[in-house]
Design an enzyme around this catalytic site. Structure first.
Site, PDB file in Angstrom:
ATOM      1  N   ASP A  55      -6.403 -23.771 -38.666  1.00 30.51           N
ATOM      2  CA  ASP A  55      -6.138 -22.523 -37.950  1.00 30.51           C
ATOM      3  C   ASP A  55      -6.758 -21.340 -38.691  1.00 30.51           C
ATOM      4  O   ASP A  55      -6.929 -21.380 -39.917  1.00 30.51           O
ATOM      5  CB  ASP A  55      -4.633 -22.303 -37.806  1.00 30.51           C
ATOM      6  CG  ASP A  55      -3.961 -23.437 -37.053  1.00 30.51           C
ATOM      7  OD1 ASP A  55      -4.661 -24.130 -36.296  1.00 30.51           O
ATOM      8  OD2 ASP A  55      -2.743 -23.632 -37.233  1.00 30.51           O
ATOM      9  N   THR A  56      -7.067 -20.302 -37.953  1.00 31.56           N
ATOM     10  CA  THR A  56      -7.692 -19.120 -38.561  1.00 31.56           C
ATOM     11  C   THR A  56      -6.832 -18.517 -39.668  1.00 31.56           C
ATOM     12  O   THR A  56      -7.359 -18.190 -40.746  1.00 31.56           O
ATOM     13  CB  THR A  56      -7.987 -18.076 -37.476  1.00 31.56           C
ATOM     14  OG1 THR A  56      -8.899 -18.637 -36.526  1.00 31.56           O
ATOM     15  CG2 THR A  56      -8.606 -16.826 -38.078  1.00 31.56           C
TER      16      THR A  56
END
Length: 487
Positions: free
Chosen positions: A281-282
């Site tokens: 995930d970012t």
């Protein structure tokens, strides 16, 4: 009275003649533009026919355009696999002319021969010349125009000297623009990114500038690499900045600048650019596994699909997770005991193992405790750790603005998500093959703490671990000191 009528008539007459004159001028301008376009097309057609005549005569004369080096092209099997096994060697790169940018080399050149005498009077557009004489790389005008706009095409006015590696950096050379005309004796050069100022070799065919962030390398060989992704950096995708320009702050874009291409002779079909085999995930930081050959990419994909990869995360949660099943059927909320969260996500079963590493008192957290946990997801569902902790255990990860809701204090949302991937263990994609095992045994001395040989399982594993980020312990120490101060 009569004066007003006379003035009105004059105004109407002037207006009518002005409209008529404007219409006539428009027709004349349109006709002149049409005549100019037709003349340019006739010139281009004449030059094009001259080029085809020269190409037909190339059986008995020197070719119209000649290559200075074999082009680096894609394979017909896969658009991401190089045509051949090797990248250009350092010796081959040293013989290529230097481009106009740092790290660029001229990998191909086209020289107009003396057969095309009509080019003196009928020059041809550079994009049309590229399309006609190199249809494999420039099958359409759109492809040729795009190469010109990217700065890959150079034009040298007049013939060049053999052996002069800086000939394309002289004052007689310039970057081609769409619409530039070629005359007899001009030379077209194609420049390709081959290295940077800090690294002598890098992946070719990279036309964009280096993204402005660093990507630490934890392990790298000719087959794979393991890098440390910073928090806030996306894996893929391009976003527009406020100014409207394209932002390339992604892991995919910086990998060709950080990693070194496989050495000559590396088996497994070298990829045109390194590819990550999984995602983070970012807001999550930590370890990302990257493949550099097609053999490694297929092997790592299969390992992730069959859940043979052991991934380790660390996270700080609000309070002590609930609704978990102890792994050994004993109360295991104390430090070092594993617990299991087994609950479906998205219609598919998902399992997450976790254990307590450290606890700290906090006045802002649930139950007055912040818990540092070690997590090992056994499946790879979307946001699995974050959803299991927030929805099932009812103790969301600190900084999780998506799933926490009102289960955590607002001040915990200021410093990002406290979730990090800091451990991975995979089977080496090449050294576990029969040919790779022979190559492993032939290695005289291989000392790397990230590679271990397991004799029991007869496997060569790549195991990488990194320390928990300092900001994790900083948050726990700060909350604990604040709680002890206000007791």
């Amino acid at each position: 009275m009569w004066t007003s009528y006379l003035l009105l008539g004059c105004i109407c007459w002037i207006t009518l003649h002005s409209v008529s004159l404007g219409f006539i001028l428009t027709k004349v301008t349109s006709k002149s533009n049409h005549v100019y376009i037709q003349s340019q097309r006739r010139k281009s057609d004449a030059a094009r026919s001259t080029l085809w005549k020269a190409e037909d005569l190339s059986e008995t004369h020197e070719p119209l355009f000649e290559y200075s080096a074999d082009p680096i092209s894609d394979s017909s099997q896969s658009g991401n696999v190089l045509n051949g096994e090797d990248f250009p060697s350092n010796e081959e790169l040293s013989r290529l002319p230097t481009g106009q940018k740092g790290g660029y080399k001229v990998t191909k050149k086209y020289q107009v021969s003396s057969l095309a005498d009509d080019l003196i009077h009928n020059p041809i557009l550079v994009q049309e010349a590229l399309m006609l004489l190199d249809p494999s790389n420039y099958p359409s005008l759109t492809r040729a125009r795009k190469a010109c706009r990217k700065g890959s095409i150079l034009i040298h006015n007049g013939p060049i000297e053999d052996g002069n590696l800086d000939i394309f950096r002289s004052e007689h050379c310039h970057r081609a623009r769409v619409g530039d005309l070629l005359c007899e004796g001009d030379v077209i050069g194609v420049q390709t990114m081959m290295g940077t100022f800090k690294k002598k070799r890098c992946y070719p065919n990279i036309t964009y500038s280096r993204p402005r962030f660093t990507l630490p390398i934890l392990y790298e060989d000719d087959h794979l690499a393991i890098v440390d992704k910073p928090a806030g950096i996306s894996m893929y995708g391009h976003r527009r900045s406020r100014s409207g320009s394209l932002s390339r702050r992604t892991v995919r874009d910086i990998l060709p600048y950080c990693l070194t291409p496989p050495a000559n002779g590396t088996p497994g079909q070298a990829l045109k650019r390194p590819m990550s085999v999984h995602r983070l995930d970012t807001p999550t930081s930590g370890i990302v596994v990257v493949a550099k050959t097609k053999l490694a990419m297929d092997s790592l994909y299969e390992q992730f699909k069959e859940r043979r990869v052991i991934k380790t995360y660390h996270a700080i949660v609000n309070g002590v997770p609930k609704n978990c099943v102890p792994e050994d059927d004993k109360a295991s909320v104390e430090t070092g005991k594993w617990n299991i969260v087994y609950f479906p996500l998205g219609g598919k079963m998902a399992m997450t193992k976790w254990r307590t590493v450290r606890s700290a008192s906090s006045l802002n957290s649930k139950d007055g405790i912040l818990t540092l946990v070690e997590v090992q997801p056994r499946t790879g569902r979307y946001h699995q750790i974050r959803r299991h902790m927030a929805w099932i255990c009812r103790r969301p990860i600190v900084g999780d603005a998506l799933y926490a809701g009102k289960l955590q204090a607002p001040q915990f949302l200021r410093n990002g998500l406290y979730l990090c991937s800091n451990g991975v263990s995979i089977d080496h994609p090449y050294y576990n093959t029969p040919a790779g095992r022979l190559a492993w045994e032939e290695l005289d001395s291989f000392q790397d703490q990230n590679i271990r040989l397991f004799v029991d399982q007869n496997k060569i594993l790549v195991t990488v671990r990194k320390e928990v980020p300092k900001r994790f312990h900083k948050l726990l120490d700060g909350e604990e000191a604040w709680a002890s101060k206000h007791e």
